[in-house]
Design an enzyme around this catalytic site. Structure first.
Site, PDB file in Angstrom:
ATOM      1  N   ASP A   1       0.806  -1.227   0.000  1.00 44.39           N
ATOM      2  CA  ASP A   1       0.000   0.000   0.000  1.00 44.39           C
ATOM      3  C   ASP A   1       0.840   1.279   0.000  1.00 44.39           C
ATOM      4  OD1 ASP A   1      -2.845  -0.700   0.039  1.00 44.39           O
ATOM      5  OD2 ASP A   1      -2.387  -1.766   1.895  1.00 44.39           O
TER       6      ASP A   1
ATOM      7  N   ARG B   1      -9.186   2.525  11.523  1.00 46.71           N
ATOM      8  CA  ARG B   1      -7.742   2.797  11.467  1.00 46.71           C
ATOM      9  C   ARG B   1      -7.285   3.831  12.497  1.00 46.71           C
ATOM     10  NH1 ARG B   1      -5.840   1.316   6.288  1.00 46.71           N
ATOM     11  NH2 ARG B   1      -6.914  -0.637   5.779  1.00 46.71           N
TER      12      ARG B   1
ATOM     13  N   ARG C   1       1.169  -1.423   7.308  1.00 43.30           N
ATOM     14  CA  ARG C   1       1.509  -0.143   6.711  1.00 43.30           C
ATOM     15  C   ARG C   1       2.493   0.668   7.558  1.00 43.30           C
ATOM     16  NH1 ARG C   1      -2.760   3.124   3.681  1.00 43.30           N
ATOM     17  NH2 ARG C   1      -0.740   3.866   2.977  1.00 43.30           N
TER      18      ARG C   1
ATOM     19  N   CYS D   1      -5.116  10.313  -1.411  1.00 46.02           N
ATOM     20  CA  CYS D   1      -4.201   9.406  -0.702  1.00 46.02           C
ATOM     21  C   CYS D   1      -2.867   9.206  -1.414  1.00 46.02           C
ATOM     22  CB  CYS D   1      -4.877   8.081  -0.433  1.00 46.02           C
ATOM     23  SG  CYS D   1      -5.588   7.343  -1.852  1.00 46.02           S
TER      24      CYS D   1
ATOM     25  N   GLU E   1      -0.465   9.519   1.737  1.00 47.80           N
ATOM     26  CA  GLU E   1      -1.232  10.416   2.618  1.00 47.80           C
ATOM     27  C   GLU E   1      -1.408   9.847   4.027  1.00 47.80           C
ATOM     28  OE1 GLU E   1      -5.625  10.498   2.074  1.00 47.80           O
ATOM     29  OE2 GLU E   1      -5.401  12.638   2.332  1.00 47.80           O
ATOM     30  N   ASP E   2      -1.495   8.528   4.107  1.00 45.22           N
ATOM     31  CA  ASP E   2      -1.811   7.932   5.412  1.00 45.22           C
ATOM     32  C   ASP E   2      -0.653   7.982   6.396  1.00 45.22           C
ATOM     33  OD1 ASP E   2      -4.472   7.258   4.786  1.00 45.22           O
ATOM     34  OD2 ASP E   2      -3.731   5.633   3.521  1.00 45.22           O
TER      35      ASP E   2
ATOM     36  N   HIS F   1     -11.992   5.787   5.233  1.00 45.59           N
ATOM     37  CA  HIS F   1     -11.433   6.966   5.900  1.00 45.59           C
ATOM     38  C   HIS F   1     -12.424   8.126   5.873  1.00 45.59           C
ATOM     39  CE1 HIS F   1      -7.231   5.281   4.840  1.00 45.59           C
ATOM     40  NE2 HIS F   1      -7.312   5.300   6.144  1.00 45.59           N
TER      41      HIS F   1
HETATM   42  C1  CIR Z   1      -5.507   0.638   2.790  1.00 42.30           C
HETATM   43  O1  CIR Z   1      -6.472  -0.082   3.051  1.00 42.30           O
HETATM   44  O2  CIR Z   1      -4.809   1.131   3.678  1.00 42.30           O
HETATM   45  C2  CIR Z   1      -5.186   0.901   1.349  1.00 42.30           C
HETATM   46  N1  CIR Z   1      -5.513  -0.242   0.552  1.00 42.30           N
HETATM   47  C3  CIR Z   1      -5.924   2.108   0.834  1.00 42.30           C
HETATM   48  C4  CIR Z   1      -5.531   3.382   1.522  1.00 42.30           C
HETATM   49  C5  CIR Z   1      -6.176   4.580   0.925  1.00 42.30           C
HETATM   50  N2  CIR Z   1      -5.785   5.736   1.621  1.00 42.30           N
HETATM   51  C6  CIR Z   1      -6.518   6.843   1.715  1.00 42.30           C
HETATM   52  O3  CIR Z   1      -7.619   6.907   1.215  1.00 42.30           O
HETATM   53  N3  CIR Z   1      -6.027   7.833   2.413  1.00 42.30           N
END
Ligand code: CIR
Length: 255
Positions: free
Chosen positions: A60, A130, A85, A247, A65-66, A160
């Site tokens: 991922d 999360r 992650r 993201c 962004e995360d 999110h």
């Molecule tokens: C996840 O589940 O963490 C990733 N497959 C997708 C993350 C998407 N991030 C976001 O929208 N900020």
């Protein structure tokens, strides 16, 4: 200088985390091609691109962004809710270090950047699978000394908070009222997505222009009807990994 941090699509993206979507085949090459289109779109808006080191073993890792919340005063390194992650954060920290002082969300708290919507001095943080209450306390402690107010926001139906609501202009948000309570954002002009396009609320406001998925033409028309300037990108392959336009980058102004 305007800066966009991005990271190449991992060849292992097919092993991404999924919460609300059924697993579909993801073509990593097509995903990478679309990601290049996304990067070109950002550079077309006049920013420099800073490509983070690729992380081929972290499925991922394109969804940068995360891993951090970048405020003018400080960059807050997150502790992502999905354990798979967490190794993404270290290289983002190194890339941000020249531009911001760094702060961190401490264990056991968790927080994903996708849950953090900064609107002026108010930081709305989604309480999600999360992001937990300790993570929210962490961002509150760090940001309050700079004059930010943090508000926890419950929501449902999506991964999110920013799947449900994002900023599209100085004073307007784009919102899916089925996933988050409209009243939370009563201080803003609220533009509702077209109900036939539930995933359409994720838009990336980049220095006055909205970068927007081509997959949502009806909601796009609603933005354009409000004279919001938009450019569209095809991110359909990344959407299968439950990612969208916010993201895939961290945007910052650098003096
Ligand atoms: C996840 O589940 O963490 C990733 N497959 C997708 C993350 C998407 N991030 C976001 O929208 N900020």
């Amino acid at each position: 200088m305007k800066l966009a941090m991005t990271r190449a699509v991992s060849p292992t993206i097919a092993r991404c985390e999924l919460t609300h979507l059924a697993r579909q085949t993801i073509d990593p090459e097509l995903a990478q091609e679309q990601h290049h289109g996304y990067e070109s779109c950002l550079t077309g808006l006049g920013c420099e691109l800073l490509r983070l080191p690729p992380e081929p073993d972290l499925p991922d890792s394109v969804f940068v962004e995360d891993t951090a919340v970048v405020l003018d005063e400080v960059a807050i390194l997150t502790r992502p809710g999905a354990a798979s992650r967490r190794p993404e954060v270290a290289s983002v920290a190194e890339a941000l270090r020249p531009y911001r002082s760094l702060a961190t969300i401490e264990p056991p708290g968790t927080l994903d950047g996708g849950d953090v919507l900064v609107l002026g001095r108010t930081i709305f943080v989604g309480l999600s699978g999360r992001t937990d209450a300790r993570g929210i306390d962490g961002i509150r402690q760090i940001s309050s000394s700079f004059g930010y107010e943090v508000r926890a926001v419950p929501f449902s139906g999506c991964l999110h908070l920013k799947s449900a609501v994002t900023r599209v202009s100085e004073d307007a948000v784009l919102i899916n009222p089925g996933w988050v309570d409209l009243h939370v954002f009563a201080a803003y002009d609220r533009i509702e997505i077209d109900p036939s396009e539930p995933f359409a609320a994720n838009a990336l406001l980049a220095w006055g222009t909205v970068v927007y998925p081509a997959a949502f033409p009806k909601s796009l028309r609603r933005l354009e009807a409000r004279r919001i300037q938009c450019v569209t990108v095809d991110v359909s392959e990344l959407a299968k990994a439950e990612g969208a336009v916010t993201c895939c980058s961290l945007l910052l102004d650098v003096r």
